[in-house]
Write a protein that holds these residues in place. Sequence first.
Motif, PDB file in Angstrom:
ATOM      1  N   THR A 113      42.646 -16.060  74.335  1.00 54.69           N
ATOM      2  CA  THR A 113      43.935 -15.375  74.450  1.00 54.69           C
ATOM      3  C   THR A 113      45.082 -16.372  74.563  1.00 54.69           C
ATOM      4  OG1 THR A 113      42.962 -13.402  75.480  1.00 54.69           O
ATOM      5  CG2 THR A 113      45.296 -13.819  75.904  1.00 54.69           C
ATOM      6  N   GLN A 114      44.950 -17.335  75.473  1.00 53.13           N
ATOM      7  CA  GLN A 114      46.008 -18.322  75.660  1.00 53.13           C
ATOM      8  C   GLN A 114      46.193 -19.180  74.426  1.00 53.13           C
ATOM      9  OE1 GLN A 114      48.072 -18.639  78.620  1.00 53.13           O
ATOM     10  NE2 GLN A 114      49.185 -19.614  76.929  1.00 53.13           N
ATOM     11  N   ASN A 115      45.109 -19.548  73.783  1.00 51.15           N
ATOM     12  CA  ASN A 115      45.183 -20.348  72.564  1.00 51.15           C
ATOM     13  C   ASN A 115      45.917 -19.601  71.461  1.00 51.15           C
ATOM     14  OD1 ASN A 115      43.365 -21.145  69.802  1.00 51.15           O
ATOM     15  ND2 ASN A 115      44.176 -22.841  71.001  1.00 51.15           N
ATOM     16  N   ALA A 116      45.624 -18.311  71.304  1.00 50.42           N
ATOM     17  CA  ALA A 116      46.306 -17.502  70.287  1.00 50.42           C
ATOM     18  C   ALA A 116      47.796 -17.405  70.595  1.00 50.42           C
ATOM     19  CB  ALA A 116      45.679 -16.116  70.210  1.00 50.42           C
ATOM     20  N   ILE A 117      48.128 -17.240  71.868  1.00 48.04           N
ATOM     21  CA  ILE A 117      49.535 -17.175  72.267  1.00 48.04           C
ATOM     22  C   ILE A 117      50.229 -18.506  71.991  1.00 48.04           C
ATOM     23  CG2 ILE A 117      51.083 -16.964  74.249  1.00 48.04           C
ATOM     24  CD1 ILE A 117      49.036 -14.932  75.396  1.00 48.04           C
ATOM     25  N   ASP A 118      49.564 -19.590  72.318  1.00 48.30           N
ATOM     26  CA  ASP A 118      50.133 -20.924  72.054  1.00 48.30           C
ATOM     27  C   ASP A 118      50.379 -21.144  70.570  1.00 48.30           C
ATOM     28  OD1 ASP A 118      49.995 -21.433  74.758  1.00 48.30           O
ATOM     29  OD2 ASP A 118      48.166 -22.651  74.634  1.00 48.30           O
ATOM     30  N   ASN A 119      49.563 -20.509  69.734  1.00 43.85           N
ATOM     31  CA  ASN A 119      49.714 -20.652  68.288  1.00 43.85           C
ATOM     32  C   ASN A 119      50.702 -19.658  67.691  1.00 43.85           C
ATOM     33  OD1 ASN A 119      47.982 -22.837  67.914  1.00 43.85           O
ATOM     34  ND2 ASN A 119      46.172 -21.536  67.767  1.00 43.85           N
ATOM     35  N   ILE A 145      43.222 -10.934  81.528  1.00 40.55           N
ATOM     36  CA  ILE A 145      43.808 -11.053  80.185  1.00 40.55           C
ATOM     37  C   ILE A 145      45.209 -10.461  80.162  1.00 40.55           C
ATOM     38  CG2 ILE A 145      43.572 -10.346  77.764  1.00 40.55           C
ATOM     39  CD1 ILE A 145      40.501 -10.516  78.198  1.00 40.55           C
ATOM     40  N   THR A 146      45.401  -9.343  80.839  1.00 36.86           N
ATOM     41  CA  THR A 146      46.736  -8.735  80.905  1.00 36.86           C
ATOM     42  C   THR A 146      47.723  -9.658  81.609  1.00 36.86           C
ATOM     43  OG1 THR A 146      45.821  -6.486  80.865  1.00 36.86           O
ATOM     44  CG2 THR A 146      48.048  -6.739  81.739  1.00 36.86           C
ATOM     45  N   ALA A 195      52.569 -12.949  81.465  1.00 34.98           N
ATOM     46  CA  ALA A 195      53.257 -14.214  81.749  1.00 34.98           C
ATOM     47  C   ALA A 195      53.917 -14.785  80.507  1.00 34.98           C
ATOM     48  CB  ALA A 195      52.271 -15.223  82.332  1.00 34.98           C
ATOM     49  N   ALA A 196      53.348 -14.496  79.345  1.00 35.80           N
ATOM     50  CA  ALA A 196      53.873 -15.026  78.085  1.00 35.80           C
ATOM     51  C   ALA A 196      54.801 -14.050  77.370  1.00 35.80           C
ATOM     52  CB  ALA A 196      52.707 -15.386  77.163  1.00 35.80           C
TER      53      ALA A 196
END
Length: 228
Positions: A85-91, A120-121, A126-127
Amino acid sequence: MDVNELTRERLANMFDHTCLKAFAREEDFRKLCEEARDNGFKMVAINSSPVRFCKEILKDTPVHVGAAISFPLGQTTIETKCFETQNAIDNGADEIDYVINVGEVKNGNYAYIEEEMRRITEICRAAGVLVKVIFENCYLEKDEIVKVAQIARRVKPDFIKTSTGFGSGGATPEDVKLMKDTVGDDVKVKAAGGIRDWETCQKMIEAGAERIGTSSSFKILEGFDAAW
């Protein structure tokens, strides 16, 4: 939603325009993004690998890039799902659609499902990213659907979603209504899986769906145009 109030533009903006095929190439993703941009679709629904590529194409448009997480089985650890999830958001992902661990539902381990959903939520909140929770209803009993939806009502992701489209069955109006009746106005419902024509899409919207996941966006719009 009253379908009589729908315009073509409003309907198009409900679509998560989808390409989740394992063999999809860059040219397929480019075409997907251009179609979404040119037709006012809400989001492109893709696996996490091509997120950066699609975000670059859509960066100056209102179209969201949505990443499917732990797709399509959901059988990865919470930590793995959080990392993806965080990786997808970073991308560049604007939305996250993650698959719950259906096996833990079958185990009756609802504390696990709630922890997974909360973590996950929280990452998405946060993003400033939308989060959708995929139930994969074809493998769940009605009481299991209700129990997971009750968790969602407490956790409050943005959407709960019927299906991946890769299971043994897809969305049904009955399941959409059950999910919506359980979460009320606290969470929205996305219908996905097997929605290939306007008649089916209409039933999902009437049952309470506010987002439609489909790879048949144009066929649905053609049916809408013919009906109205």
